[in-house]
Design a protein around this motif. Structure first.
Motif, short mmCIF file in Angstrom:
data_model
loop_
_atom_site.label_atom_id
_atom_site.label_comp_id
_atom_site.label_asym_id
_atom_site.label_seq_id
_atom_site.Cartn_x
_atom_site.Cartn_y
_atom_site.Cartn_z
N SER A 167 7.65 -0.23 9.13
CA SER A 167 6.20 -0.52 8.79
C SER A 167 6.07 -2.34 9.20
CB SER A 167 6.07 -0.62 7.37
OG SER A 167 5.99 0.72 7.01
N GLY A 168 4.80 -2.37 9.37
CA GLY A 168 4.42 -3.82 9.77
C GLY A 168 4.90 -4.74 8.70
N GLN A 169 5.53 -5.82 9.04
CA GLN A 169 6.14 -6.79 8.09
C GLN A 169 5.43 -8.23 8.06
OE1 GLN A 169 8.98 -5.91 6.06
NE2 GLN A 169 8.67 -4.14 6.89
N LEU A 170 5.18 -8.36 7.03
CA LEU A 170 4.39 -9.75 6.75
C LEU A 170 5.50 -10.94 6.62
CD1 LEU A 170 1.47 -8.43 4.57
CD2 LEU A 170 1.55 -8.90 6.83
N PRO A 171 5.00 -12.24 6.81
CA PRO A 171 5.80 -13.32 6.63
C PRO A 171 6.12 -13.78 5.25
CG PRO A 171 3.50 -14.10 7.29
CD PRO A 171 3.63 -12.43 7.30
N PHE A 172 6.66 -12.89 4.40
CA PHE A 172 7.29 -13.15 3.21
C PHE A 172 8.23 -14.11 3.09
CE2 PHE A 172 4.44 -9.50 1.94
CZ PHE A 172 3.77 -9.99 1.13
N VAL A 173 8.42 -15.11 2.34
CA VAL A 173 9.41 -16.10 2.31
C VAL A 173 9.56 -16.47 0.82
CG1 VAL A 173 10.61 -18.29 2.84
CG2 VAL A 173 9.38 -17.11 4.63
N ASP A 174 10.67 -15.85 0.05
CA ASP A 174 10.70 -15.99 -1.26
C ASP A 174 9.70 -15.37 -2.09
OD1 ASP A 174 13.33 -17.47 -0.88
OD2 ASP A 174 12.19 -19.25 -0.69
N GLY A 175 9.24 -14.30 -1.61
CA GLY A 175 8.28 -13.57 -2.54
C GLY A 175 6.69 -13.87 -2.07
N ALA A 195 0.77 -1.31 0.12
CA ALA A 195 0.10 0.08 0.15
C ALA A 195 0.77 1.24 0.03
CB ALA A 195 -0.96 0.00 1.21
N ALA A 196 0.35 2.44 0.52
CA ALA A 196 1.16 3.80 0.49
C ALA A 196 1.88 3.91 1.64
CB ALA A 196 0.09 4.81 0.20
#
Length: 152
Positions: free
Chosen positions: A38-46, A23-24
């Motif tokens: 910022s809040g980080q999500l659990p992205f692993v390898d995209g 988002a912005a």
């Protein structure tokens, strides 16, 4: 002890690319001697490591691992902004857990991030913390983590 970069290498941990904002906003910002992520999500390898609510589609151990992935993504954002070795200490961790009705294990889930910071930073990883249960998180993520970090 060497640098934080050396410590990650000792632990055989590589920083991922900085997750692109959904988002912005920007991944991290510095003001004075503090960096806020910022809040980080659990992205692993995209891709998200899991989706759903903890206590329903996602079990607590899987969510704890997701919180660790969020923490690693937050370090990547800090590294991209000021360099990992500028970190003096982790000041505060805020973890949001998408919780199924009746799930009250949010602190255990957010321990995935807290324990990771202890492993990497030792005493400099000891921090204040909030672990909050929420109804939904962006993209259906089970966990989101944000940091406040003191830097040199």
């Amino acid at each position: 002890m060497g640098t934080w970069t050396e410590r990650l290498a000792e632990l055989d941990i590589a920083l991922p690319p900085v997750a692109k904002p959904v988002a912005a906003y920007i991944p991290a910002i510095r003001t004075g001697s503090l960096v806020y992520t910022s809040g980080q999500l659990p992205f692993v390898d995209g891709a998200l490591s899991s989706t759903g609510k903890v206590g329903a589609e996602v079990d607590a151990d899987e969510a704890k691992a997701a919180a660790r992935a969020c923490a690693l993504n937050a370090l990547a954002a800090i590294d991209n902004l000021v360099g990992l070795d500028a970190i003096v200490r982790i000041v505060k961790v805020v973890g949001f857990v998408a919780s199924a009705e009746g799930f009250t294990g949010q602190p255990g889930v957010v321990n995935g991030a807290s324990e990771f910071f202890g492993e990497v930073f030792g005493d400099a990883g000891i921090h204040a913390r909030s672990a909050v249960g929420v109804a939904e998180l962006p993209l259906g993520a089970p966990v989101e983590v944000e940091l406040i970090v003191e830097v040199s």
